[in-house]
Design a protein around this motif. Structure first.
Motif, PDB file in Angstrom:
ATOM      1  N   GLY A 302       0.736  -1.228  -0.060  1.00 37.77           N
ATOM      2  CA  GLY A 302       0.040  -0.086  -0.233  1.00 37.77           C
ATOM      3  C   GLY A 302       0.957   1.138   0.178  1.00 37.77           C
ATOM      4  O   GLY A 302       0.343   2.486   0.608  1.00 37.77           O
ATOM      5  N   LEU A 303       2.082   1.285  -0.617  1.00 38.78           N
ATOM      6  CA  LEU A 303       2.761   2.537  -0.524  1.00 38.78           C
ATOM      7  C   LEU A 303       2.038   3.565  -1.494  1.00 38.78           C
ATOM      8  O   LEU A 303       1.911   3.356  -2.497  1.00 38.78           O
ATOM      9  N   PRO A 304       1.967   4.712  -0.651  1.00 35.39           N
ATOM     10  CA  PRO A 304       1.315   5.826  -1.022  1.00 35.39           C
ATOM     11  C   PRO A 304       2.030   6.760  -2.092  1.00 35.39           C
ATOM     12  O   PRO A 304       3.217   6.569  -1.981  1.00 35.39           O
ATOM     13  N   PRO A 305       1.544   7.030  -3.165  1.00 33.69           N
ATOM     14  CA  PRO A 305       2.220   8.009  -4.051  1.00 33.69           C
ATOM     15  C   PRO A 305       2.931   9.012  -3.600  1.00 33.69           C
ATOM     16  O   PRO A 305       4.225   9.370  -4.243  1.00 33.69           O
ATOM     17  N   ALA A 306       2.852   9.791  -2.628  1.00 35.89           N
ATOM     18  CA  ALA A 306       3.687  10.609  -1.924  1.00 35.89           C
ATOM     19  C   ALA A 306       4.897  10.152  -1.214  1.00 35.89           C
ATOM     20  O   ALA A 306       5.862  10.891  -1.569  1.00 35.89           O
ATOM     21  N   CYS A 307       4.973   8.982  -0.926  1.00 36.71           N
ATOM     22  CA  CYS A 307       6.054   8.328  -0.650  1.00 36.71           C
ATOM     23  C   CYS A 307       6.945   7.535  -1.796  1.00 36.71           C
ATOM     24  O   CYS A 307       8.040   7.795  -1.732  1.00 36.71           O
ATOM     25  N   ALA A 308       6.038   7.035  -2.603  1.00 36.65           N
ATOM     26  CA  ALA A 308       6.778   6.465  -3.783  1.00 36.65           C
ATOM     27  C   ALA A 308       7.653   7.419  -4.642  1.00 36.65           C
ATOM     28  O   ALA A 308       8.583   7.254  -5.421  1.00 36.65           O
ATOM     29  N   ALA A 309       7.070   8.667  -4.299  1.00 37.02           N
ATOM     30  CA  ALA A 309       7.670   9.788  -5.354  1.00 37.02           C
ATOM     31  C   ALA A 309       9.161   9.992  -5.004  1.00 37.02           C
ATOM     32  O   ALA A 309       9.780  10.652  -6.037  1.00 37.02           O
ATOM     33  N   HIS A 310       9.417   9.724  -3.808  1.00 36.02           N
ATOM     34  CA  HIS A 310      10.971   9.688  -3.293  1.00 36.02           C
ATOM     35  C   HIS A 310      11.705   8.549  -3.612  1.00 36.02           C
ATOM     36  O   HIS A 310      12.941   8.477  -2.987  1.00 36.02           O
ATOM     37  N   LEU A 311      11.158   7.428  -4.142  1.00 31.66           N
ATOM     38  CA  LEU A 311      11.986   6.267  -4.474  1.00 31.66           C
ATOM     39  C   LEU A 311      12.148   6.090  -5.977  1.00 31.66           C
ATOM     40  O   LEU A 311      11.245   6.442  -6.898  1.00 31.66           O
ATOM     41  N   SER A 312      13.142   5.252  -6.312  1.00 35.96           N
ATOM     42  CA  SER A 312      13.170   4.900  -7.677  1.00 35.96           C
ATOM     43  C   SER A 312      12.166   3.814  -8.128  1.00 35.96           C
ATOM     44  O   SER A 312      11.602   3.312  -7.435  1.00 35.96           O
ATOM     45  N   ASP A 313      11.783   3.900  -9.376  1.00 37.14           N
ATOM     46  CA  ASP A 313      10.784   3.022 -10.051  1.00 37.14           C
ATOM     47  C   ASP A 313      11.128   1.540  -9.688  1.00 37.14           C
ATOM     48  O   ASP A 313      10.356   0.780  -9.127  1.00 37.14           O
ATOM     49  N   GLU A 314      12.368   1.240  -9.669  1.00 40.43           N
ATOM     50  CA  GLU A 314      12.595  -0.144  -9.416  1.00 40.43           C
ATOM     51  C   GLU A 314      12.444  -0.826  -8.196  1.00 40.43           C
ATOM     52  O   GLU A 314      12.031  -1.599  -7.657  1.00 40.43           O
ATOM     53  N   VAL A 315      12.849   0.387  -7.044  1.00 35.30           N
ATOM     54  CA  VAL A 315      12.713  -0.092  -5.604  1.00 35.30           C
ATOM     55  C   VAL A 315      10.957   0.067  -5.463  1.00 35.30           C
ATOM     56  O   VAL A 315      10.372  -0.864  -4.638  1.00 35.30           O
TER      57      VAL A 315
END
Length: 618
Positions: A302-315
């Motif tokens: 359930g990783l939210p978009p706001a958090c995913a925005a600071h991670l690489s796509d691969e991660v």
């Protein structure tokens, strides 16, 4: 000043603490629970200006109290002294590079900055009015122009970026700045678009964040734990609970894990994070990255978009993906889980570790300095029938900065074969050595023609997965070892046409030896220890012995992506088949069919007996 730390890891905490800007002239640094990385290792005091006297007292045993006393002629920031003391107590080896910018964090202490010859922290004005600009990149807690002493109109930097302590750049507030009257000036307010979503925003100090000795356990039957975040309005804390007595907590403003948390997670195979609130997305992203570097398989569907925005796509993809299936028909049912954890940590390291992410961050301004360390693959062979397959395995590597040095030992290269080598898309340097010279001399001749800052050895008939070179470069970065490699854990026995997985020692740890066909070492380090010995056999062991006699460390990373081949024709070292079958685990008919090994096709059949995977934390 006196500094007392429980361990070297705690000592590193001071690098991003405000007290590190205090100036000192006499200082005593004591680490109460210091442990030598490996017997025979020799640390060295790094450069510290104005040194008058130094005294080092280490424990008589391998573990105990270590004390370093420093006296200087004039005072310097405490951080400068700590940066010099760290390589005396723990291996520190920056990535080799032909060029890099001078980086300074002004009025901010990013947790990822760590220690390095081109990394500095300053409070207040930067010095100005000198012929060569002292700083190429300035990180600030805001987007304002850095304050420069003296001639404020003079340009003492080229790029400024607004960052927080997690290293996330605010590209909307950064800009490109004038460096001199003859250089290009971008339009005012132009943002530095150098850290896109595909690369990830949060940076990490990998030398601190990767615990040595942590590998596994893997599989659906391993213990699991759960990560939750506080439900309060600030969402400022986290908690990990699992099998008794695992119950650890911490705050998001300090996402780095302590040694006690590492130890508590040592037996955990999977860490479930059912919900990430997204209230502090940068800090939450940093915590997930640190947990992945600790060797735990982290799942956050359930990783939210706001958090995913600071991670690489691969991660992001690896965090959200479902866990591997049971795959009961495979010889090693836990292999998929092991591969998943290795891929997760590999992705975090190469996308978010400072040594790899910082050059990309500056690539918009310094495009020529964003390249990875170049690697030369040394491929020495007497058998022309193996040349194309061996070169094909090197060319398939995902590491971009790679050249092949093909050394033909006692044989010539036919014209037709030379033309075919040009079609693999990698630069190939061909060296021919007379048959009368030893194997060690052939390797020395190949090394002399190599142009890479790192050199690695491939054997002409072993099997290498596409991420193999990346694994070695990453291991060198986070371990600080002089030499890195993999163990001969997966062994293909040509006489029996099976591959066995044997217990070859603890992965992700300092070791006395690694497989010769996986050695990676800096070209400068290789020359410093005397290079290759001119012997006909045991050349790899000769180099390992030289590295260790010189006080260097040998590090063994994970075993995936390498299969050691035992040919029916025989070897100079032949302990017999029973040596490789003794205490074996999973067995495959032929090679294990998996993308991690660069093999394809239907899964091989075989039998399996699980080998307990070490998960020590020192």
């Amino acid at each position: 000043m006196a500094v007392v730390a429980r361990s070297v890891s705690w000592l590193r905490h001071l690098l991003d603490h405000p007290v590190s800007l205090s100036r000192v002239r006499r200082i005593t640094v004591a680490v109460t629970d210091w442990q030598i990385p490996q017997r025979g290792w020799s640390g060295r005091l790094g450069p510290v200006p104005h040194l008058l006297a130094q005294r080092v007292a280490l424990p008589r045993q391998d573990r105990g109290r270590a004390v370093v006393e420093i006296e200087l002629r004039w005072s310097v920031p405490l951080r400068s002294v700590l940066v010099a003391v760290l390589p005396l107590l723990t291996p520190v080896r920056p990535l080799p590079t032909p060029g890099s910018p001078e980086v300074t964090a002004q009025d901010v202490l990013p947790g990822w900055l760590g220690a390095g010859p081109t990394l500095a922290v300053a409070a207040g004005e930067l010095p100005g009015g000198i012929a060569v600009r002292p700083y190429d990149i300035v990180f600030r807690p805001d987007g304002r122009t850095p304050s420069v002493a003296g001639d404020a109109a003079g340009t003492a930097y080229r790029t400024r970026l607004a960052v927080d302590r997690f290293g996330v750049p605010d590209v909307e507030r950064g800009d490109l700045c004038r460096t001199g009257p003859d250089e290009h000036v971008d339009r005012p307010g132009h943002a530095v678009r150098c850290a896109g979503r595909e690369e990830g925003g949060v940076l990490l100090d990998a030398e601190y964040a990767v615990p040595i000795g942590r590998y596994g356990p893997f599989g659906p039957d391993t213990p699991r734990a759960e990560l939750t975040f506080s439900s309060g309005p600030d969402g400022g804390s986290w908690r990990i609970r699992g099998p008794e007595p695992l119950d650890r907590s911490g705050r998001l403003d300090r996402p780095r894990l302590t040694e006690r948390t590492w130890a508590a997670l040592a037996g955990i195979g999977v860490l479930d994070c059912p919900s990430v609130p997204g209230r502090r997305p940068r800090a939450e992203a940093a915590l997930l990255l640190h947990l992945a570097l600790a060797g735990v398989l982290v799942r956050a569907p359930g990783l939210p978009p706001a958090c995913a925005a600071h991670l690489s796509d691969e991660v992001v993809e690896l965090l959200r993906a479902p866990l591997p299936g049971l795959a009961a028909a495979r010889p090693d049912p836990d292999l998929e889980w092991e591969v998943r954890a290795v891929r997760q940590r590999r992705a975090v390291l190469r996308r978010h570790a400072r040594g790899f992410a910082l050059p990309r961050l500056a690539a918009a301004t310094f495009p020529g300095l964003g390249a990875l360390p170049s690697v030369s693959v040394l491929l020495v062979t007497r058998r022309l029938e193996h040349v194309l397959d061996a070169v094909r395995a090197v060319a398939a590597q995902t590491y971009p900065e790679l050249e092949i040095v093909l050394c033909l030992h006692g044989v010539g290269l036919p014209t037709g074969l030379r033309r075919r080598l040009a079609g693999y898309g990698r630069p190939v340097e061909v060296v021919e050595v007379p048959a009368g010279r030893s194997f060690g001399e052939a390797l020395a001749a190949a090394t002399a023609r190599a142009r890479g800052t790192l050199v690695t050895k491939f054997d002409d008939d072993d099997t290498y997965g596409p991420e193999h070179v990346w694994d070695l470069v990453l291991a060198r970065h986070h371990s600080g070892a002089t030499m890195v490699g993999k163990a001969a854990e997966f062994v293909h026995l040509g006489t029996l046409e099976i591959t066995v997985r044997r217990d070859a020692g603890a992965p992700e740890s300092f070791a006395p030896i690694v497989a010769g066909g996986t050695i990676l070492i800096g070209r400068g380090d290789l020359a410093e220890v005397g290079g290759w010995r001119p012997v006909p056999r045991s050349v790899d062991r000769g180099l390992i012995d030289r590295v260790r006699r010189a006080g260097g460390l040998v590090y063994r990373t994970h075993p995936l992506g390498y299969v050691y081949q035992r040919r029916p024709a025989g070897h100079t070292w032949d302990p017999g088949l029973e040596y490789f079958l003794r205490d074996g685990g999973a067995q495959w008919t032929g090679l294990p069919r998996h993308a991690e090994f660069g093999t394809s096709g239907p899964a091989a059949t075989g039998t399996a007996r699980r080998i307990p995977r070490p998960h020590r934390v020192r």
